[in-house]
Design a protein around this motif. Structure first.
Motif, PDB file in Angstrom:
ATOM      1  N   ALA A 255      10.398 -18.701 -25.671  1.00 44.03           N
ATOM      2  CA  ALA A 255       9.735 -19.665 -26.548  1.00 44.03           C
ATOM      3  C   ALA A 255      10.171 -21.035 -26.075  1.00 44.03           C
ATOM      4  O   ALA A 255      11.366 -21.285 -25.910  1.00 44.03           O
ATOM      5  CB  ALA A 255      10.150 -19.447 -27.995  1.00 44.03           C
TER       6      ALA A 255
ATOM      7  N   SER B 213       9.107 -25.503 -25.887  1.00 43.60           N
ATOM      8  CA  SER B 213       8.246 -26.645 -26.175  1.00 43.60           C
ATOM      9  C   SER B 213       8.523 -27.708 -25.120  1.00 43.60           C
ATOM     10  O   SER B 213       9.652 -27.837 -24.635  1.00 43.60           O
ATOM     11  CB  SER B 213       8.504 -27.202 -27.576  1.00 43.60           C
ATOM     12  OG  SER B 213       9.788 -27.769 -27.657  1.00 43.60           O
TER      13      SER B 213
ATOM     14  N   VAL C 264       0.178 -26.215 -21.696  1.00 43.33           N
ATOM     15  CA  VAL C 264      -0.442 -24.988 -22.201  1.00 43.33           C
ATOM     16  C   VAL C 264      -1.433 -24.440 -21.176  1.00 43.33           C
ATOM     17  O   VAL C 264      -1.529 -23.218 -20.975  1.00 43.33           O
ATOM     18  CB  VAL C 264      -1.110 -25.222 -23.573  1.00 43.33           C
ATOM     19  CG1 VAL C 264      -1.847 -23.977 -24.047  1.00 43.33           C
ATOM     20  CG2 VAL C 264      -0.059 -25.647 -24.602  1.00 43.33           C
TER      21      VAL C 264
ATOM     22  N   VAL D  47       0.449 -22.415 -18.689  1.00 43.92           N
ATOM     23  CA  VAL D  47       0.824 -21.125 -19.269  1.00 43.92           C
ATOM     24  C   VAL D  47      -0.362 -20.175 -19.254  1.00 43.92           C
ATOM     25  O   VAL D  47      -0.251 -19.023 -18.820  1.00 43.92           O
ATOM     26  CB  VAL D  47       1.363 -21.309 -20.708  1.00 43.92           C
ATOM     27  CG1 VAL D  47       1.485 -19.975 -21.413  1.00 43.92           C
ATOM     28  CG2 VAL D  47       2.684 -22.051 -20.690  1.00 43.92           C
ATOM     29  N   ARG D  48      -1.494 -20.617 -19.712  1.00 43.86           N
ATOM     30  CA  ARG D  48      -2.672 -19.738 -19.779  1.00 43.86           C
ATOM     31  C   ARG D  48      -3.143 -19.311 -18.394  1.00 43.86           C
ATOM     32  O   ARG D  48      -3.566 -18.172 -18.200  1.00 43.86           O
ATOM     33  CB  ARG D  48      -3.780 -20.412 -20.570  1.00 43.86           C
ATOM     34  CG  ARG D  48      -3.380 -20.518 -22.040  1.00 43.86           C
ATOM     35  CD  ARG D  48      -4.438 -21.087 -22.907  1.00 43.86           C
ATOM     36  NE  ARG D  48      -3.960 -21.128 -24.296  1.00 43.86           N
ATOM     37  CZ  ARG D  48      -4.603 -21.708 -25.266  1.00 43.86           C
ATOM     38  NH1 ARG D  48      -5.776 -22.278 -25.051  1.00 43.86           N
ATOM     39  NH2 ARG D  48      -4.086 -21.714 -26.488  1.00 43.86           N
TER      40      ARG D  48
ATOM     41  N   ASN E 149       0.733 -14.747 -23.884  1.00 45.74           N
ATOM     42  CA  ASN E 149       1.263 -15.981 -24.451  1.00 45.74           C
ATOM     43  C   ASN E 149       0.659 -16.248 -25.814  1.00 45.74           C
ATOM     44  O   ASN E 149      -0.382 -15.705 -26.174  1.00 45.74           O
ATOM     45  CB  ASN E 149       1.007 -17.164 -23.506  1.00 45.74           C
ATOM     46  CG  ASN E 149      -0.467 -17.448 -23.327  1.00 45.74           C
ATOM     47  OD1 ASN E 149      -1.087 -18.133 -24.133  1.00 45.74           O
ATOM     48  ND2 ASN E 149      -1.056 -16.895 -22.260  1.00 45.74           N
ATOM     49  N   HIS E 150       1.347 -17.109 -26.547  1.00 46.32           N
ATOM     50  CA  HIS E 150       0.901 -17.539 -27.864  1.00 46.32           C
ATOM     51  C   HIS E 150       1.387 -18.965 -28.071  1.00 46.32           C
ATOM     52  O   HIS E 150       2.561 -19.258 -27.835  1.00 46.32           O
ATOM     53  CB  HIS E 150       1.462 -16.633 -28.955  1.00 46.32           C
ATOM     54  CG  HIS E 150       1.205 -17.140 -30.330  1.00 46.32           C
ATOM     55  ND1 HIS E 150      -0.016 -17.012 -30.951  1.00 46.32           N
ATOM     56  CD2 HIS E 150       1.990 -17.812 -31.187  1.00 46.32           C
ATOM     57  CE1 HIS E 150       0.056 -17.578 -32.148  1.00 46.32           C
ATOM     58  NE2 HIS E 150       1.260 -18.075 -32.315  1.00 46.32           N
ATOM     59  N   THR E 151       0.501 -19.840 -28.500  1.00 49.34           N
ATOM     60  CA  THR E 151       0.876 -21.219 -28.786  1.00 49.34           C
ATOM     61  C   THR E 151       0.628 -21.504 -30.254  1.00 49.34           C
ATOM     62  O   THR E 151      -0.418 -21.153 -30.792  1.00 49.34           O
ATOM     63  CB  THR E 151       0.052 -22.202 -27.922  1.00 49.34           C
ATOM     64  OG1 THR E 151       0.335 -21.946 -26.545  1.00 49.34           O
ATOM     65  CG2 THR E 151       0.398 -23.641 -28.235  1.00 49.34           C
ATOM     66  N   ASP E 152       1.634 -22.114 -30.905  1.00 51.89           N
ATOM     67  CA  ASP E 152       1.455 -22.560 -32.279  1.00 51.89           C
ATOM     68  C   ASP E 152       1.785 -24.052 -32.354  1.00 51.89           C
ATOM     69  O   ASP E 152       1.874 -24.713 -31.321  1.00 51.89           O
ATOM     70  CB  ASP E 152       2.272 -21.710 -33.264  1.00 51.89           C
ATOM     71  CG  ASP E 152       3.771 -21.788 -33.045  1.00 51.89           C
ATOM     72  OD1 ASP E 152       4.284 -22.822 -32.580  1.00 51.89           O
ATOM     73  OD2 ASP E 152       4.461 -20.796 -33.364  1.00 51.89           O
TER      74      ASP E 152
ATOM     75  N   PHE F 265       5.782 -24.301 -30.707  1.00 50.98           N
ATOM     76  CA  PHE F 265       6.246 -23.653 -29.481  1.00 50.98           C
ATOM     77  C   PHE F 265       5.127 -22.875 -28.807  1.00 50.98           C
ATOM     78  O   PHE F 265       4.141 -22.506 -29.441  1.00 50.98           O
ATOM     79  CB  PHE F 265       7.379 -22.657 -29.784  1.00 50.98           C
ATOM     80  CG  PHE F 265       8.687 -23.303 -30.103  1.00 50.98           C
ATOM     81  CD1 PHE F 265       9.577 -23.648 -29.101  1.00 50.98           C
ATOM     82  CD2 PHE F 265       9.031 -23.572 -31.416  1.00 50.98           C
ATOM     83  CE1 PHE F 265      10.787 -24.251 -29.403  1.00 50.98           C
ATOM     84  CE2 PHE F 265      10.239 -24.174 -31.732  1.00 50.98           C
ATOM     85  CZ  PHE F 265      11.126 -24.516 -30.715  1.00 50.98           C
ATOM     86  N   THR F 266       5.353 -22.587 -27.550  1.00 48.10           N
ATOM     87  CA  THR F 266       4.557 -21.617 -26.821  1.00 48.10           C
ATOM     88  C   THR F 266       5.494 -20.483 -26.456  1.00 48.10           C
ATOM     89  O   THR F 266       6.626 -20.716 -26.023  1.00 48.10           O
ATOM     90  CB  THR F 266       3.938 -22.236 -25.556  1.00 48.10           C
ATOM     91  OG1 THR F 266       2.988 -23.227 -25.951  1.00 48.10           O
ATOM     92  CG2 THR F 266       3.244 -21.193 -24.699  1.00 48.10           C
TER      93      THR F 266
END
Length: 108
Positions: free
Chosen positions: A9, A11, A29, A32-33, A39-42, A45-46
């Motif tokens: 995790a 940022s 991001v 990452v993708r 992956n998951h971004t909120d 955090f990613t």
């Protein structure tokens, strides 16, 4: 061979570019993708998952470099979870919590 899950995790925050940083954070991001890792971004955090520490850290490094290309300073927060024998930990950990939430808790 034992399966390993490396959850990271992180940022990445550009500094010295004003308050509106979404466009620059989007560059991290995007890295990452494009990595192909789960992956998951909120809002804060990613999270990425890999079976290799080196692969996960390389993605984090590229994300930081993408932000650094547009910012004079970058702040990075990283939390990592290495677990032998885990598979799809990013999903399994959340499912475990949801399963416990769906079961009424006993009074203390």
């Amino acid at each position: 061979m034992i399966a390993v899950s490396v959850l990271v995790a992180f940022s990445v925050t550009p500094l010295g570019v004003g308050e509106g940083v979404g466009e620059i954070v989007a560059e991290a991001v995007r890295v990452v993708r494009e990595s192909g890792l789960p992956n998951h971004t909120d809002a804060m955090f990613t999270v990425i998952e890999s079976d290799s520490w080196a692969e996960a850290m390389a993605v984090v490094q590229r994300a930081v470099e993408a932000v650094a290309a547009r910012s004079p300073r970058v702040s990075t927060v990283i939390k990592a979870d290495w677990r032998d024998g885990a598979v799809d930990a990013m999903t399994a950990k959340v499912e475990s919590v949801e399963r416990h939430l769906a079961t009424p808790s006993e009074p203390n």
